[in-house]
Design a protein around this motif. Structure first.
Motif, short mmCIF file in Angstrom:
data_model
loop_
_atom_site.label_atom_id
_atom_site.label_comp_id
_atom_site.label_asym_id
_atom_site.label_seq_id
_atom_site.Cartn_x
_atom_site.Cartn_y
_atom_site.Cartn_z
N ALA A 140 0.83 -1.21 0.00
CA ALA A 140 0.00 0.00 0.00
C ALA A 140 0.86 1.26 0.00
O ALA A 140 1.97 1.26 0.54
N ASP A 141 0.33 2.32 -0.61
CA ASP A 141 1.05 3.59 -0.59
C ASP A 141 1.22 4.04 0.84
O ASP A 141 0.35 3.86 1.68
N GLY A 142 2.35 4.60 1.14
CA GLY A 142 2.53 5.15 2.48
C GLY A 142 3.11 4.18 3.49
O GLY A 142 3.54 4.59 4.57
N TYR A 143 3.13 2.87 3.15
CA TYR A 143 3.63 1.88 4.11
C TYR A 143 5.10 2.15 4.46
O TYR A 143 5.50 2.18 5.62
N PHE A 144 5.87 2.35 3.42
CA PHE A 144 7.31 2.55 3.62
C PHE A 144 7.59 3.81 4.44
O PHE A 144 8.34 3.79 5.40
N ASN A 145 6.94 4.91 4.04
CA ASN A 145 7.17 6.16 4.76
C ASN A 145 6.72 6.09 6.20
O ASN A 145 7.39 6.61 7.09
N ALA A 146 5.59 5.41 6.42
CA ALA A 146 5.13 5.26 7.79
C ALA A 146 6.18 4.50 8.60
O ALA A 146 6.48 4.84 9.74
N PHE A 147 6.77 3.48 7.97
CA PHE A 147 7.77 2.67 8.67
C PHE A 147 9.03 3.47 8.99
O PHE A 147 9.46 3.54 10.14
N ILE A 148 9.63 4.11 7.97
CA ILE A 148 10.91 4.77 8.29
C ILE A 148 10.73 6.04 9.13
O ILE A 148 11.70 6.53 9.71
#
Ligand code: TRP
Length: 449
Positions: free
Chosen positions: A125-133
């Protein structure tokens, strides 16, 4: 003093060097740089630089190592006392790379964990990576696991065994990459991405592309870090330096090429070409989308991230081994002390790099996040400096003849010797000086590319 053992076969040498060469540089860094810097234009420049500059500097470093049978610090000192500082300088590069490399190693481990625990669709999903880092604790924990894991291996001194396991895993990784490439290329819309990646476009050719390509080349081949000097010091006189370099370069470029072919067309199909400029997040954002649309995506994705994790971990381990053995040599430390000091400073620097996308995201140095700044200082500043000095050292102090003689030891033929001498004397030093000046001016905002 332990006897300096040597690689007992040429292929052993090539595989060990390739195992340290193949890592996040190929799988994570190359695709996002190629995507950012004009696809086909970047690829073309990268390949040209690889057979000229990359070739010349690799031959020089391996030969210096084999000639002196010492690692960087000792090798430069032995050849000329005044150049001992060059050994020290080249030791600093892996010291800066190691902490942030372990951070990204942690990101890969997180993705593996997400896939194996059934979070694979969420990861797409969009935003998964940014939410994680941008979180505080989680990226730190994954990073510390990787750092500590590498620390244990280096402390036990079993890096050799681990690198061997890399040799079994590497073919698995290659096969998986080919499968994913075939899948991606069969998706509608991917052709446009293939065109972007393979066909050079004059519009995208710029000096900036050159800068990015040369930095990537050095990073990926582990040039200017003293690493190749150490490897060379273990190489037998019987084995052919020139053809080993060709093989290492071929293998390393093949893996990077496939990674690009897997990721860039997928960007066009699954994210839209605006995502081309997304930078370090590209692999993490794009690949889960590919796996999500594959029938067996969870399994393929799980195995894939596991393989990338191992490729990254073997590089983290050899980077750490380089740093630790330099500490041991330079300060006559015990291995355990050297490992502890390395873990401590990496914990701090890597921790800052990790937090730099989260709570510390307001902290920027010359407009860069902490991790990006560490990447910049090591790849765009220190590596060119070390490379310039290496060229001057070979061209004017020991003279190209000394390297040629080493390559031609025991009757080996050095086919590229004219190219080698020409580049090391007349092209490389000037070109590297230009690169260095422009990347510093760019960072200071004095120069807009
Ligand atoms: N070349 C490695 C890669 O592509 C990264 C790297 C840089 C490295 N310097 C190194 C690995 C020294 C081992 C040792 O990911």
């Amino acid at each position: 003093m332990k006897e300096r053992s040597s690689f007992n076969s040429k292929i052993g040498f090539v595989l060990a060097a390739a195992a340290s060469a193949v890592g996040l540089g190929n799988l994570w860094r190359f695709p996002y740089l190629a995507a950012q810097h004009g696809g086909g234009s970047f690829l073309l420049i990268y390949i040209i630089l690889s057979v000229t500059f990359g070739f010349t500097l690799m031959v020089a470093e391996i030969s210096i190592g084999r000639k002196t049978k010492l690692s960087a610090i000792g090798a430069y000192k032995k050849l000329n006392k005044k150049f001992a500082f060059e050994g020290v300088l080249s030791m600093i590069v892996p010291m800066i790379i190691l902490p942030y490399y372990a951070v990204i190693n942690g990101w890969v481990l997180k993705y593996f964990a997400a896939f194996i625990s059934g979070e694979d669709k969420a990861a797409a999903a969009d935003g998964y990576f940014n939410a994680f880092i941008s979180e505080t604790g989680e990226p730190l924990v994954w990073f510390l696991i990787c750092l500590a894991g590498a620390g244990v291996v280096v402390f036990l001194g079993v890096t050799h065994g681990i690198e061997k396991s890399g040799k079994i895993l590497m073919p698995v990784l290659l096969v998986l990459m080919v499968i994913v490439v075939v899948f991606v290329l069969s998706r509608p819309g991917s052709l446009e991405g293939v065109k972007y990646y393979l066909v050079p476009n004059v519009k995208n050719l710029s000096f900036k592309t050159f800068l990015a390509a040369i930095g990537q080349l050095f990073y990926s081949l582990s040039i200017s870090m003293g690493i190749l000097i150490s490897y060379g010091s273990y190489m037998s006189k019987k084995h052919h330096i020139e053809s080993s370099v060709h093989q290492i370069e071929f293998f390393d470029t093949l893996v990077a090429f496939l990674a690009g072919l897997m990721i860039i067309p997928a960007v066009f199909t699954f994210s839209g070409d605006a995502a081309l400029s997304s930078g370090p997040s590209l692999m993490f954002v794009t690949l889960p989308k590919v796996f999500a649309s594959m029938a067996t995506g969870r399994i393929v994705g799980t195995v894939f991230f596991l393989m990338v994790f191992f490729a990254a971990l073997t590089s983290t381990i050899s980077l750490m081994e380089a740093v630790v053995s330099n500490f041991i040599d330079a300060f006559h430390m015990k291995r355990s002390t050297a490992v502890l000091i390395t873990l401590a400073y990496c914990g701090v620097l890597g921790g800052l790099a990790s937090l730099g996308y989260g709570p510390l995201s307001g902290v920027t140095i010359f407009g860069m996040h902490i991790l990006d700044f560490m990447d910049f200082i090591s790849n765009s500043v220190l590596m060119p400096v070390v490379a310039i000095i290496t060229c001057i050292f070979v061209a004017f102090v020991i003279k190209p003849g000394a390297i040629i003689e080493e390559v031609e030891a025991e009757g080996s033929v050095f086919r590229g010797k004219k190219v080698f001498s020409f580049i090391i004397k007349f092209v490389a030093p000037w070109f590297m000086i230009l690169i260095l000046i422009s990347s510093i001016m760019q960072a200071l905002g004095l120069f807009k590319l």
